[in-house]
Design an enzyme around this catalytic site. Structure first.
Site, PDB file in Angstrom:
ATOM      1  N   LEU A 184      54.568  26.378   0.784  1.00  0.00           N
ATOM      2  CA  LEU A 184      53.588  25.359   0.362  1.00  0.00           C
ATOM      3  C   LEU A 184      53.174  24.519   1.564  1.00  0.00           C
ATOM      4  CD1 LEU A 184      55.455  24.091  -2.825  1.00  0.00           C
ATOM      5  CD2 LEU A 184      53.430  25.585  -2.762  1.00  0.00           C
ATOM      6  N   HIS A 217      57.126  12.985   0.344  1.00  0.00           N
ATOM      7  CA  HIS A 217      58.402  12.443  -0.139  1.00  0.00           C
ATOM      8  C   HIS A 217      58.637  11.042   0.433  1.00  0.00           C
ATOM      9  CE1 HIS A 217      59.733  16.879  -0.410  1.00  0.00           C
ATOM     10  NE2 HIS A 217      59.740  16.436  -1.649  1.00  0.00           N
ATOM     11  N   CYS A 245      64.552  17.650   6.152  1.00  0.00           N
ATOM     12  CA  CYS A 245      64.416  18.685   5.100  1.00  0.00           C
ATOM     13  C   CYS A 245      65.228  19.933   5.374  1.00  0.00           C
ATOM     14  CB  CYS A 245      62.988  19.174   4.979  1.00  0.00           C
ATOM     15  SG  CYS A 245      61.753  17.992   5.301  1.00  0.00           S
TER      16      CYS A 245
HETATM   17  C1  CIR Z   1      57.236  21.881   0.184  1.00  0.00           C
HETATM   18  O1  CIR Z   1      56.038  21.577   0.050  1.00  0.00           O
HETATM   19  O2  CIR Z   1      58.031  21.784  -0.738  1.00  0.00           O
HETATM   20  C2  CIR Z   1      57.691  22.417   1.520  1.00  0.00           C
HETATM   21  N1  CIR Z   1      56.640  23.187   2.111  1.00  0.00           N
HETATM   22  C3  CIR Z   1      58.093  21.309   2.432  1.00  0.00           C
HETATM   23  C4  CIR Z   1      59.259  20.527   1.936  1.00  0.00           C
HETATM   24  C5  CIR Z   1      59.641  19.422   2.867  1.00  0.00           C
HETATM   25  N2  CIR Z   1      60.832  18.779   2.448  1.00  0.00           N
HETATM   26  C6  CIR Z   1      61.129  17.516   2.708  1.00  0.00           C
HETATM   27  O3  CIR Z   1      60.312  16.768   3.232  1.00  0.00           O
HETATM   28  N3  CIR Z   1      62.322  17.061   2.295  1.00  0.00           N
END
Ligand code: CIR
Length: 254
Positions: free
Chosen positions: A19, A162, A249
């Site tokens: 994503l 987030h 993340c």
């Molecule tokens: C998402 O959109 O879920 C992933 N592409 C990125 C997640 C990033 N996670 C975070 O900031 N804790």
């Protein structure tokens, strides 16, 4: 707070299909693997024993393990991602966390929660309400934490993925934050290292056992963190940024 362990997951080949809203193009998979390797080395330099989970080809975003669990001193909570394509990541993470925790709680429907929205600040937790974490998910987490004597408060997360996209806790009563959170009533009177708007991505820096990992390419924030007395490690995570991911993340620290 000291951490002794971290769990990470290697990016899978499908990682490039993760994503994204960043508009920075598709990530380069082999560069992502090299950057991930450097990230693991940095955690080891910070004296963490790192468990590297194998890639999970079914879930392009599964390298962003932070979102799938919250690991506190005594209890673990596996989450229920607000991104539908990420829901199934939880099963594997639940197994991995089970090697370290006896008490694992879960977030259930209709709650959604991604732990990128959960910031631990000493003994207190902040839970962001975002497009990925709804009120019901936040309420369930709050209830679990309070039941175990841990306090938490809710914070609205406007215009970013987030909570920790825009604010990080660097221990020592010190936060690192973009303007949105510097002005927020919850944080206004706290000790905050400001992150200028054009360096907003660096607000997701990561304190680990006295060192701060900082994304490469944000000189003002790097200087501000150093001037506050922290030792830093700069890391190039350009390929993860392309999928809206930051330093926190990529791991679960506990
Ligand atoms: C998402 O959109 O879920 C992933 N592409 C990125 C997640 C990033 N996670 C975070 O900031 N804790």
């Amino acid at each position: 707070m000291r951490f002794s362990h971290a769990i990470v997951r290697k990016p899978c080949k499908n990682f490039t299909e993760g994503l994204s809203s960043a508009g920075l193009g598709k990530p380069d998979y082999s560069l992502a693997l090299r950057q991930h390797h450097e990230y693991v080395r940095a955690l080891e330099i910070c004296r963490l024993e790192v468990t590297v989970l194998p890639p999970d080809e079914e879930y392009p975003d599964s390298t962003f393990v932070e979102d799938t669990a919250l690991l506190t001193r005594y209890i673990a909570i596996t989450t229920r991602p607000g991104a539908e394509s990420r829901l199934g990541e939880i099963n594997e993470v639940h197994r991995a966390v089970g090697s370290y925790y006896e008490n694992i709680f879960t977030i259930h429907e209709p709650g959604t929660l991604e732990a990128g929205d959960v910031m631990m600040a000493g003994e207190h937790f902040y839970i962001g309400i975002s497009e990925r974490t709804n009120r019901e998910g936040a309420r369930q987490l709050l209830q679990i934490l309070e039941h175990h004597g841990i306090t938490a408060s809710l914070v609205e997360v406007p215009g970013m993925l987030h909570l920790k996209t825009g604010i990080s806790y660097l221990e020592n009563n010190t936060f690192l934050a973009v303007d949105t959170f510097r002005m927020h009533p919850e944080f206004r009177h706290r000790n905050i290292i400001p992150v200028p708007n054009h360096e907003a991505y660096a607000a997701n820096s990561l304190w680990v056992n006295g060192m701060v990992l900082v994304p490469q390419g944000f000189p003002i924030t790097l200087k501000n963190i150093r001037n506050t007395g922290y030792e830093t490690i700069e890391l190039d995570i350009s390929e993860f940024r392309k999928l809206d991911g930051g330093l926190s993340c990529l791991s679960l620290r506990f």
